[in-house]
Design an enzyme around this catalytic site. Structure first.
Site, mmCIF file in Angstrom:
data_model
loop_
_atom_site.group_PDB
_atom_site.id
_atom_site.type_symbol
_atom_site.label_atom_id
_atom_site.label_comp_id
_atom_site.label_asym_id
_atom_site.label_seq_id
_atom_site.Cartn_x
_atom_site.Cartn_y
_atom_site.Cartn_z
ATOM 1 N N CYS A 29 29.187 46.923 35.185
ATOM 2 C CA CYS A 29 29.193 46.160 36.222
ATOM 3 C C CYS A 29 30.580 45.090 35.854
ATOM 4 O O CYS A 29 31.254 45.541 34.933
ATOM 5 C CB CYS A 29 27.984 45.375 36.443
ATOM 6 S SG CYS A 29 27.149 44.432 35.282
ATOM 7 N N MET A 30 30.342 43.922 36.296
ATOM 8 C CA MET A 30 31.314 43.224 36.105
ATOM 9 C C MET A 30 31.550 42.696 34.523
ATOM 10 O O MET A 30 32.697 42.544 34.116
ATOM 11 C CB MET A 30 31.426 41.547 37.006
ATOM 12 C CG MET A 30 31.680 41.853 38.217
ATOM 13 S SD MET A 30 31.676 40.462 39.418
ATOM 14 C CE MET A 30 33.144 39.616 38.661
#
Length: 503
Positions: A29-30
């Site tokens: 993810c980020m």
């Protein structure tokens, strides 16, 4: 960072998670490298946390290694390639069946404790929307730039092109949600996209349901999610009864037909009412709750981030953006990160002699100012204990500041989701001038920074914590020997600074 450096990080991590044979899936993810593992017991947690490029670890439905924004997107491909390279070589040593048998008891215990139906549902919802965040960010920033040019009257020939770039994805976001939903629920992704496309098809305006004409986009992402989930459910059951020779013709036809009818004559209307209710509820909460609502939202967001459940709010943000053009919740929730930054600065000043913690703070603060809280949460405040609570208190006051102005009629919103902190400035939009919106948001950040700092500086440490932590482990004098039960003396073990419970 060079490709070789990214590969070096992957090389360091892989053996500490049990090697390539123990890895079943790789995603990111980020900020986090998310790994599916066959046997959790093979992971060396403390050794992972000790790696310079690892900011923390989180155990959830996947094993999550916090590496940081930007860097994780570059490390993940290197890690995937490394797993593929080494898996054949390791297959002879440890088979999948052997690893599965070794970890079966531990996995069962973990699932019984953590995998509640509610948590599993929230994680599935997050898995649907997280892959959409990069497009939401990019289109949101372009929308903000387009609004600025429009207000200034600059480059009128470019404005329509920017509007198309900013709005194209949002006009079809239901289709992307449908594709990801079908994939998450075990259906054919393109069929999920096909039934979700019905929602945004302009021709639905010619259809009446319950005496009212449907509107293109009615129900939005919530309707698309429900339609695609239904399509996946029907697809798996239809396949059980349709002969294999007819499957390619009959199954997709029945899935689209049956789901389409339910979507048009039920889901679009119901989801539309729910989406409208979410919009009204968010506005009512801030219009009437004001500072108190902001206190609660800003104060409890860091615990959600800690548990990885904050991404379950993405459908709510997306629905508000579809309805109003911006989400009023995100700027308030972003204040949690401000409290975290203020708390980290206070920790830095209080622990003047602890070079290890101060180095961690220096490396994590830039990401913190940009709204990425995991490095400071897992590297500083959460292991220390009390500073995590005082950081939440700082975020609460920042949220209360923004909420107070919302109750006074000055709404502050974001045209996209993903960034917060300083990175949210290009996405800000409200119901008044851009200058007023920016000023309120900046004021909230300052309140969050200051409150988080003061709460942590004066209440974030007990006297015992300061004595134990406010020393450089490299220069601290040797601990005195202690007498054990056998009567022999052994050196007292020095507790790692970042493992203090804060109790």
């Amino acid at each position: 960072m060079s490709t070789n450096a990214n590969r070096d990080i992957a090389v360091a991590i892989l053996p500490l998670v049990g090697g390539a044979g123990n890895v079943t899936s790789v995603e990111h993810c980020m900020t986090r490298l998310r790994l599916g593992l066959r046997d959790r017991s093979l992971v060396q947690d403390e050794a992972l946390k000790a790696l310079p490029d690892v900011l923390g670890v989180v155990e959830d439905d996947t094993y999550q290694i916090v590496i940081g924004p930007g860097k994780v997107a570059r490390v993940t491909p290197e890690f995937e390639a490394l797993v593929e390279e080494q898996r054949p070589a390791e297959a002879h040593a440890v088979s999948a069946d052997e690893l599965a048998a070794q970890g079966a008891e531990m996995r069962a215990a973990r699932k019984a404790k953590n995998a509640t139906p509610f948590k599993l549902f929230l994680r599935r919802i997050a898995n649907i929307f997280v892959p959409l965040i990069p497009a939401l960010i990019g289109c949101g920033i372009i929308a903000g730039l387009n609004g600025l040019l429009t207000n200034l009257g600059w480059l009128p020939s470019v404005v329509p092109a920017l509007a198309a770039m900013a709005s194209g994805f949002m006009s079809l976001i239901a289709v992307f949600v449908g594709i990801n939903t079908a994939k998450e629920f075990g259906g054919t992704p393109v069929l999920g996209g096909a039934v979700a496309a019905i929602i945004v098809f302009p021709g639905v305006e010619n259809i009446s349901v319950f005496g009212e004409k449907l509107a293109p986009g009615q129900g939005g992402v919530l309707g698309a999610l429900a339609a695609a989930a239904l399509a996946a459910f029907l697809e798996k059951r239809i396949r059980r009864v349709v002969p294999e020779a007819l499957d390619v013709l009959v199954t997709p036809t029945l899935v689209v037909l049956l789901t389409g009818l339910v979507t048009i004559f039920g889901l679009m209307f119901v989801a539309g009412e729910i989406a409208t209710g979410i919009g009204h509820a968010a506005n009512w909460l801030l219009d009437n709750g004001g500072a108190f609502a902001g206190l609660l939202l800003g104060g409890f967001f860091l615990p959600l981030v800690m548990m990885g459940l904050h991404q379950a709010l993405i459908p709510i943000h997306t629905t508000l953006i579809e309805q109003q053009g911006f989400t009023v919740l995100l700027p308030i929730l972003a204040m949690a990160g401000a409290g975290q930054v203020g708390a980290a600065v206070a920790v830095y000043l209080k622990l003047k002699n602890n070079a290890s913690i101060r180095k961690t703070i220096r490396s994590a603060l830039p990401a913190g100012f940009l709204g990425v809280g995991e490095p400071l949460i897992y590297g500083v405040s959460l292991p220390l204990g009390r500073p995590f609570i005082t950081a939440c208190a700082g975020g609460a006051l920042g949220g209360g500041f923004v909420g107070m102005f919302s109750m006074m009629g000055d709404k502050v919103g974001s045209t996209a989701i993903g960034p917060s902190g300083w990175a949210l400035f290009p996405l800000l939009q409200g119901n008044h001038s851009l200058g007023a919106t920016i000023a309120i948001y900046a004021g909230g950040l300052l309140v969050g920074y200051l409150a988080g700092f003061l709460f942590t500086y004066f209440f974030g440490f007990s006297k015992e914590m300061l004595v134990e932590l406010n020393a450089d482990p490299k220069t601290a004098p040797a601990a005195p020997e202690k007498v054990v039960a056998s009567g022999t003396a052994t050196p007292a073990e020095t507790q790692p600074a970042l493992q203090h419970s804060g109790s």
